[in-house]
Motif scaffolding. Structure first.
Motif, PDB file in Angstrom:
ATOM      1  N   THR A   1      25.123  11.722  48.992  1.00 53.14           N
ATOM      2  CA  THR A   1      25.505  11.740  50.400  1.00 53.14           C
ATOM      3  C   THR A   1      26.476  12.882  50.672  1.00 53.14           C
ATOM      4  OG1 THR A   1      25.341   9.358  50.317  1.00 53.14           O
ATOM      5  CG2 THR A   1      26.363  10.297  52.272  1.00 53.14           C
TER       6      THR A   1
ATOM      7  N   LYS B   1      24.558  15.387  53.121  1.00 54.08           N
ATOM      8  CA  LYS B   1      24.867  15.078  54.509  1.00 54.08           C
ATOM      9  C   LYS B   1      26.125  15.777  55.003  1.00 54.08           C
ATOM     10  CE  LYS B   1      22.576  10.648  54.764  1.00 54.08           C
ATOM     11  NZ  LYS B   1      22.781   9.191  54.826  1.00 54.08           N
ATOM     12  N   TYR B   2      27.006  16.181  54.101  1.00 53.34           N
ATOM     13  CA  TYR B   2      28.246  16.821  54.547  1.00 53.34           C
ATOM     14  C   TYR B   2      28.354  18.278  54.087  1.00 53.34           C
ATOM     15  CZ  TYR B   2      29.441  12.101  55.802  1.00 53.34           C
ATOM     16  OH  TYR B   2      29.414  10.865  56.366  1.00 53.34           O
TER      17      TYR B   2
ATOM     18  N   ASP C   1      24.868   7.433  44.666  1.00 47.96           N
ATOM     19  CA  ASP C   1      24.454   7.600  46.061  1.00 47.96           C
ATOM     20  C   ASP C   1      25.537   8.309  46.869  1.00 47.96           C
ATOM     21  OD1 ASP C   1      25.991   5.311  45.631  1.00 47.96           O
ATOM     22  OD2 ASP C   1      25.468   4.536  47.609  1.00 47.96           O
ATOM     23  N   GLN C   2      26.819   8.031  46.544  1.00 47.02           N
ATOM     24  CA  GLN C   2      27.899   8.743  47.241  1.00 47.02           C
ATOM     25  C   GLN C   2      27.840  10.237  46.945  1.00 47.02           C
ATOM     26  OE1 GLN C   2      31.126   6.627  45.454  1.00 47.02           O
ATOM     27  NE2 GLN C   2      31.396   5.267  47.217  1.00 47.02           N
TER      28      GLN C   2
END
Lengths: 169, 400
Positions: free
Chosen positions: B329, B333-334, B325-326
Motif C-alpha cells: 500500500t 498508493k502513496y 499488505d502495508q
C-alpha cells in the motif's frame, strides 16, 4: 589481438553458452537462471556497440523486471523441477522447420550485409541522440507505443481486480 | 580517471610505454581492487559493528565491546569465525544454485561501486549513465536472492525470496521516479555531472532546490531502504515469521555474504542520496593544493554518506516491521503517485518559475530547514531539563 577483441569473444561465448543452457536445460528453473547470463551478455554486446544507454536499459528492464517476473512464476509453480514430460519428441519436426527457416533468413542477412569495421566509436553520451530521436523524428511511433503500453496496463488492472471480475459474474 | 592513466603512461610515469588501451583497464582493475578490499569490505564490516553498538545505546544495552578498543575489531573476529565454520549445504538443496546465490548477491552490490564517486577526480568509471547503471546492476541482487530462496528447498526461504523480489521490484519504481527530477534539472545521468550541477552551500543542493525535489529526497530514501531489505521493510527475512527468510539454510561465510551486502548497501544508499540531493563532494575552494582539496572532498562526501547509514541504523532501532499488505500500500498508493507529482512538478518548475524567484525559494527553504534543526535541538534541551536528571543519569560517556 587487442584486449577489446579478447573481451568481445569472451562475452560472445558466455552469451551463447548461457543461451544453450536456456534451450537445452531439462529443468525450467535452470533455464530461467541461465537466461540471466544471456541477457547480461547481450547487454555487454550493446556496450561494445557504444550503446551504453540501451545496455543499461536492457539490464534494468530485462533482468530487474522481466526475468524476476518469470522467476516468480516458475518458483510459484508446484514441483516444477520434476515435471514429467511424457513425449519429448512431439515438437521435433516443427522445431526443426522453424529453426532452419530462421537460420536461413539470418544467414542470408549476415551474408548480404556490408559489414563495416568501426575503429573508434564515439565516447559521447548516447542519451541525447535517443531523446531527440524519440521526441523528434520518431515521435509518432514513440507515442503509439506508449499508448499501447497504457492500454495494456489498464487491461491488466481490469482483469486482476476482484470486484470488477465478480460484477461480471 | 583518464587523466590519472594518461599521467601514468606519460614519459617517466610508472607505466611508461604501455599503450593506453591496455593501461586504462589495468589501472581501473587495480583501483577497483583497492576500492573493494580497502574500502567496501572494511566499511561493510565496521558498519556491522557500529550498528550493533548504536542499537545497544538506543536500547540501553552495551553491545559488543570485548574485541579490541570498544569492540571495534568485532567485525574481523566475526569474519574469521565465519570463514572457519563448516559450510553446510542441505542434502535436499540444489547444490549449484545454492552455492552460487551469495556470490551473485555480492557481485550485484559491489558492481555499484564502479560508478560511486569519492572525490571530484576519484571514481572508478564516471559513466555517462552512472545513476542508471547503479539502478540496473542492483537488479542482479534480486536474482541472487530469488536463487537463494528457491535452491534452499525450504518453505521459509522460498517465501522470503518471493517477498524480497516483490518488494524490490515494487520499490524500484518510486526510487527510479525520484531520480528523474534530478536528471531533468541537470540533463545528465553521470554521477559526477550531477554533483557538478550543485554547489557546496546547502542552498545550492537539490535537496532545497524546490518543494518537489525536497519531497523526492524522502521518497527516494525510503524506497532505497526498502530495496535494501532494511527494517521497517525487512519482511524478506522477518525473524518472527520466516526464521531468517531466504538465508535460513545458509551457514558460515555464505550466510555472512548476504549481510555483507546489506551493510555495504547502506553506504551505497548514502552515497547515491548524497550525490543526487546533497551536493556530493562539493567543498568551497579554500586552497590551491589539489591533494588537500581531494582529502576535503573525500571527507565531505564520506561524512554525508555515512550520516545516512547512521539514520538507517536509527530507523531500524526505533520502528517496528510493516506487514506485507502495508508495504505494498505504501509503495503503490502513496509513494508512486507522490514520485510522479514530484517529476511533473519539477518539469513545470523549470518551465514556469523565473530564476530569481527560484533562487529566493532555495534560500527560503534552506532557512526553513535551519529553523527546523534549531527547534529540534531546543526541544531536546527543554525535555532534558524538564526531566531534571542528575549528571550521572545523562550517561554521555560511551566508554564502557
Amino acid at each position: 589481438m587487442s584486449l577489446a577483441v579478447v573481451l568481445f569473444y569472451a562475452f560472445a561465448i558466455f552469451t551463447v553458452v548461457s543461451a544453450a543452457g536456456v534451450a537445452f536445460s531439462p529443468n525450467v528453473v535452470y533455464s530461467a537462471f541461465a537466461l540471466m547470463g544471456t541477457l547480461l551478455g547481450v547487454a555487454a554486446m550493446y556496450v561494445f556497440l557504444a550503446a551504453d544507454f540501451v545496455a543499461m536499459a536492457q539490464v534494468l528492464v530485462y533482468i530487474g523486471g522481466i526475468l524476476v517476473l518469470m522467476l516468480f512464476a516458475v518458483m510459484l509453480t508446484h514441483r516444477i523441477a520434476t515435471a514429467n514430460i511424457s513425449n519429448r519428441s512431439v515438437g521435433r519436426v516443427p522445431a526443426l522447420l522453424i529453426v532452419s527457416g530462421v537460420g536461413l533468413i539470418m544467414g542470408r542477412a549476415i551474408y548480404r550485409t556490408n559489414w563495416v569495421l568501426g575503429t573508434d566509436l564515439p565516447d559521447a553520451p548516447s542519451t541525447y541522440a535517443i531523446g531527440t530521436g524519440f521526441l523528434g523524428t520518431y515521435v509518432l511511433p514513440f507515442e503509439l507505443a506508449s499508448f499501447v503500453l497504457l492500454a495494456v496496463l489498464v487491461g491488466a488492472v481490469a482483469i486482476s481486480r476482484k470486484e470488477l471480475r465478480d460484477a461480471q459474474g | 580517471m583518464k587523466d590519472l592513466v594518461l599521467s601514468l603512461i606519460a614519459e617517466g610515469g610508472a607505466l611508461a610505454g604501455v599503450p593506453f588501451s591496455l593501461a586504462a583497464p589495468l589501472v581501473m582493475v587495480a583501483f577497483g581492487a583497492l576500492v573493494v578490499f580497502g574500502f567496501v569490505l572494511p566499511i561493510a564490516g565496521i558498519t556491522s559493528w557500529l550498528e550493533r553498538r548504536v542499537w545497544a545505546r538506543i536500547q540501553s544495552r552495551i553491545g559488543p565491546n570485548r574485541v579490541g578498543p570498544q569492540g571495534f575489531l568485532q567485525w574481523l573476529a566475526d569474519g574469521l569465525k565465519n570463514l572457519l565454520k563448516e559450510d553446510i549445504i542441505p542434502s535436499a538443496a540444489d547444490k549449484w544454485l545454492f552455492s552460487l546465490a551469495p556470490y551473485l548477491v555480492v557481485v550485484g552490490f559491489i558492481a555499484t561501486f564502479a560508478a560511486v564517486p569519492f572525490t571530484s577526480s576519484l571514481i572508478i568509471a564516471d559513466l555517462n549513465i552512472g545513476i542508471l547503471y547503479i539502478t540496473a546492476v542492483t537488479g542482479i541482487v534480486v536474482v541472487g536472492v530469488l536463487m537463494a530462496g528457491w535452491s534452499s528447498n525450504n518453505k521459509w526461504s522460498l517465501l522470503g525470496g518471493i517477498r524480497s523480489a516483490a518488494q524490490i521490484v515494487s520499490y524500484e519504481i518510486p526510487a527510479g521516479l525520484s531520480v528523474f527530477p534530478i536528471v531533468l534539472l541537470t540533463g545528465t545521468l553521470s554521477m559526477q555531472g550531477i554533483i557538478r550541477a550543485q554547489g557546496w552551500a546547502p542552498w545550492d543542493w537539490f535537496f532545497f532546490y524546490n518543494p518537489f525535489t525536497f519531497a523526492a529526497f524522502f521518497v527516494f530514501f525510503v524506497a532505497a531502504l526498502a530495496e535494501g531489505n532494511r527494517t521497517p521493510f525487512d519482511i524478506p527475512e522477518a525473524e518472527s515469521e520466516l526464521v531468517a527468510g531466504f538465508c535460513t539454510e545458509y551457514s558460515g561465510m555464505r550466510y555472512l555474504l548476504f549481510f555483507l551486502e546489506e551493510w555495504g548497501n547502506l553506504y551505497v544508499i548514502g552515497a547515491i542520496v548524497t550525490t543526487l540531493f546533497l551536493g556530493g563532494w562539493q567543498v568551497p575552494a579554500f586552497t590551491d593544493n589539489p591533494m588537500l582539496l581531494a582529502v576535503a572532498q573525500f571527507g565531505t562526501f564520506f561524512l554525508k554518506a555515512y550520516f545516512f547509514v547512521f539514520v538507517a541504523m536509527w530507523v531500524r532501532a526505533t520502528l517496528p516491521r510493516v506487514r506485507v499488505d502495508q508495504l505494498m500500500t505504501v509503495c503503490w498508493k502513496y509513494m508512486v503517485p507522490i514520485a510522479i507529482v514530484n517529476m511533473l512538478g519539477t518539469a513545470a518548475w523549470m518551465l514556469f518559475v523565473p530564476e530569481t524567484l527560484g533562487r529566493l525559494v532555495q534560500f527560503g527553504m534552506t532557512g526553513l530547514g535551519a529553523v527546523v534543526v534549531v527547534v529540534f535541538f531546543r526541544r531536546v534541551r527543554f525535555h532534558l531539563r524538564r526531566a531534571n536528571l542528575k549528571p550521572s543519569d545523562y550517561y554521555y560517556s560511551p566508554i564502557i
